[in-house]
Scaffold this active site. Sequence first.
Site, short mmCIF file in Angstrom:
data_model
loop_
_atom_site.label_atom_id
_atom_site.label_comp_id
_atom_site.label_asym_id
_atom_site.label_seq_id
_atom_site.Cartn_x
_atom_site.Cartn_y
_atom_site.Cartn_z
N LYS A 1 0.83 73.18 -23.39
CA LYS A 1 0.54 73.74 -22.07
C LYS A 1 1.09 72.81 -21.02
O LYS A 1 0.84 71.59 -21.07
CB LYS A 1 -0.98 73.88 -21.91
CG LYS A 1 -1.42 74.50 -20.62
CD LYS A 1 -1.48 76.00 -20.72
CE LYS A 1 -1.46 76.68 -19.37
NZ LYS A 1 -0.13 76.91 -18.80
N ASN B 1 2.84 74.21 -2.82
CA ASN B 1 1.61 74.80 -3.35
C ASN B 1 0.43 73.82 -3.33
O ASN B 1 -0.65 74.14 -2.81
CB ASN B 1 1.87 75.30 -4.77
CG ASN B 1 0.60 75.76 -5.44
OD1 ASN B 1 -0.01 75.03 -6.21
ND2 ASN B 1 0.16 76.96 -5.12
N LYS C 1 6.03 70.16 -21.07
CA LYS C 1 6.59 70.35 -19.74
C LYS C 1 8.01 70.84 -19.90
O LYS C 1 8.62 70.63 -20.96
CB LYS C 1 6.57 69.03 -18.96
CG LYS C 1 6.63 69.19 -17.47
CD LYS C 1 5.28 69.48 -16.85
CE LYS C 1 5.40 69.81 -15.38
NZ LYS C 1 4.11 69.90 -14.69
N SER D 1 -5.47 77.18 -15.24
CA SER D 1 -4.58 77.88 -16.17
C SER D 1 -5.32 78.15 -17.48
O SER D 1 -5.18 79.20 -18.09
CB SER D 1 -3.32 77.06 -16.45
OG SER D 1 -2.38 77.22 -15.43
N ASP E 1 5.49 74.66 -11.38
CA ASP E 1 5.51 73.27 -10.90
C ASP E 1 6.44 73.31 -9.68
O ASP E 1 6.64 74.39 -9.09
CB ASP E 1 6.01 72.31 -12.00
CG ASP E 1 5.80 70.84 -11.64
OD1 ASP E 1 4.66 70.36 -11.78
OD2 ASP E 1 6.76 70.17 -11.20
N GLN F 1 0.91 65.03 -19.27
CA GLN F 1 0.18 66.29 -19.47
C GLN F 1 -0.75 66.24 -20.68
O GLN F 1 -1.81 66.86 -20.69
CB GLN F 1 1.20 67.43 -19.61
CG GLN F 1 0.64 68.81 -19.38
CD GLN F 1 0.54 69.19 -17.91
OE1 GLN F 1 1.46 68.97 -17.15
NE2 GLN F 1 -0.58 69.75 -17.51
P1 NDP Z 1 6.24 72.94 -4.56
O1 NDP Z 1 7.64 73.21 -4.98
O2 NDP Z 1 5.38 74.07 -4.17
O3 NDP Z 1 6.22 71.89 -3.35
C1 NDP Z 1 6.80 70.63 -3.48
C2 NDP Z 1 6.72 69.92 -2.14
O4 NDP Z 1 7.15 68.57 -2.30
C3 NDP Z 1 7.62 70.52 -1.08
O5 NDP Z 1 7.06 70.32 0.19
C4 NDP Z 1 8.91 69.71 -1.25
O6 NDP Z 1 9.70 69.65 -0.07
C5 NDP Z 1 8.37 68.34 -1.57
N1 NDP Z 1 9.31 67.60 -2.41
C6 NDP Z 1 9.79 67.99 -3.63
N2 NDP Z 1 10.67 67.10 -4.09
C7 NDP Z 1 10.72 66.13 -3.18
C8 NDP Z 1 11.45 64.92 -3.09
N3 NDP Z 1 12.29 64.54 -4.06
N4 NDP Z 1 11.26 64.15 -1.99
C9 NDP Z 1 10.40 64.52 -1.01
N5 NDP Z 1 9.69 65.67 -1.04
C10 NDP Z 1 9.86 66.45 -2.10
O7 NDP Z 1 5.58 72.11 -5.77
P2 NDP Z 1 4.04 71.90 -6.12
O8 NDP Z 1 3.25 71.82 -4.87
O9 NDP Z 1 3.68 72.87 -7.15
O10 NDP Z 1 4.08 70.47 -6.84
C11 NDP Z 1 3.98 69.24 -6.11
C12 NDP Z 1 3.58 68.12 -7.04
O11 NDP Z 1 2.31 68.44 -7.66
C13 NDP Z 1 4.52 67.84 -8.21
O12 NDP Z 1 4.49 66.46 -8.51
C14 NDP Z 1 3.88 68.61 -9.37
O13 NDP Z 1 4.27 68.09 -10.63
C15 NDP Z 1 2.42 68.36 -9.07
N6 NDP Z 1 1.50 69.31 -9.69
C16 NDP Z 1 1.58 70.65 -9.43
C17 NDP Z 1 0.68 71.53 -10.01
C18 NDP Z 1 0.67 72.97 -9.66
O14 NDP Z 1 -0.29 73.66 -10.10
N7 NDP Z 1 1.61 73.49 -8.90
C19 NDP Z 1 -0.33 71.05 -10.96
C20 NDP Z 1 -0.39 69.61 -11.10
C21 NDP Z 1 0.52 68.80 -10.50
P3 NDP Z 1 11.04 70.57 0.02
O15 NDP Z 1 10.54 71.96 0.20
O16 NDP Z 1 11.78 70.03 1.17
O17 NDP Z 1 11.76 70.39 -1.29
#
Ligand code: NDP
Length: 440
Positions: A86, A236, A122, A372, A162, A107
Amino acid sequence: MNEVLDAVRAKNPEQREFHQAVDEVFHSIQPVLDRHPEFRRAKVFERLVEPERQVMFRVAWTDDRGEVQVNRGFRVQFSSVIGPYKGGLRFHPSVSLGVVKFLGFEQILKNALTGLPMGGAKGGADFDPKGKSEGEVMRFCQAFATELWRHIGADTDVPAGDIGVGGREVGFMAGQYRRLANRWDGTFTGKGLSFGGSLVRTEATGYGLLYFTEEMLRARNESMQGKSVVVSGSGNVSIYAVQKAQQLGAKVVAMSDSDGFVHDPTGIRLDTIRDIKEVRRGRIREYCDRHQEAKYTPGRGLWRLSCDVALPCATQNELDGDDALALIKNGCKVVAEGANMPCTPEAVHAFLEHRLAFGPAKAANAGGVATSGLEMQQNSMRESWSFADVDRRLMQIMKNVHATCASTAAQYGKPGNLVDGANIAGFHKVAQAMLAQGVM
Ligand code: NDP
């Protein structure tokens, strides 16, 4: 045992993020290996750092101009010892085998901490959804799922979202999976509500992060009420972390994206952020066109703002040692990781040394995968639970995760160190299951 780390580095050259994740866990679990020589004899850690299976594949698709594009897809199935694999899928140009392996390794222990029967995996691709049309995103997702589908299944491997993979992308991939498998079995989570998705899944990681942060504060006889908060990212996790922080009475003063950050001392208006990010898929700088009191700053620098609580929710290694010292100097008391491994080892070290309340990702952001797990339960039972029901279960899981990490840290003579608490508790559960199931 340092030979183990040397072997991981030699066998997996250039997988920097993977080395970082393994190093951190390895240093936490020494006392467990001392108390349990049977884990050492059975080479549990050596086996755990080697994924059960790794798949890399070509994803060829046609863009709107009729040109053929080629990307690389990954699925690393790390451990299924306590349940089906997962973990999410990430679509971002920076995705490499090392990034996917660091996320998959984390994970395993995170999923163990939720108390639900889920193994660790992943995946993702070096595809950039930014600037792509709806049709291009759909064709890419279908091409990706056309290869992935043979490796996944409701009792085998259940992917989710993600970075770069939200409800829209999960929908396209779940549809293609159903078409190829000729079966509806709930193999993806984060699905739309009309086809087996769970209420609260969209909000879960952000909400769970705040439930965990409240527990950290409660342990210090405090709460989120009245706290000033800085949140990185505007995807997100960030959006729903901000929503819950505001519901709990905190004031969020800054958010960011990969171009820069907005500082709104009057408090971030989340409806504006959601319109820019969720509806129009725009850039965060547009926030200032609507709110004159806010200021946009390009580039890094977010962590130089003063706040009580910092929530890094964007990506790995986004907060380094200097950022940590700046936060501490400016009065920050609590840091909880919404993103995976957003704080560098130097930053984590500084937070622990200065006795901040620090919530590591494995524990603090486990609410997403936990929900999930609740989506999988509902799919198996052919049921849909109410928002309040799922939210109540999520909150209870996060309280349990915090209690487990805190009590494990105390048992091992590290009171308050949730990094060690999370690593030890997660590892112990997985190690016991590996021992019980024999050498494989
Ligand atoms: P999204 O794609 O929804 O959002 C990612 C955010 O982070 C955006 O604002 C993006 O900006 C920014 N970002 C991404 N890459 C970079 C970078 N290299 N430098 C600076 N800013 C960056 O992703 P999520 O919110 O789903 O995920 C965010 C984090 O949370 C990740 O680390 C993910 O692994 C972790 N996570 C997510 C889960 C989930 O349920 N979604 C669960 C557990 C952990 P821009 O739009 O400009 O790219």
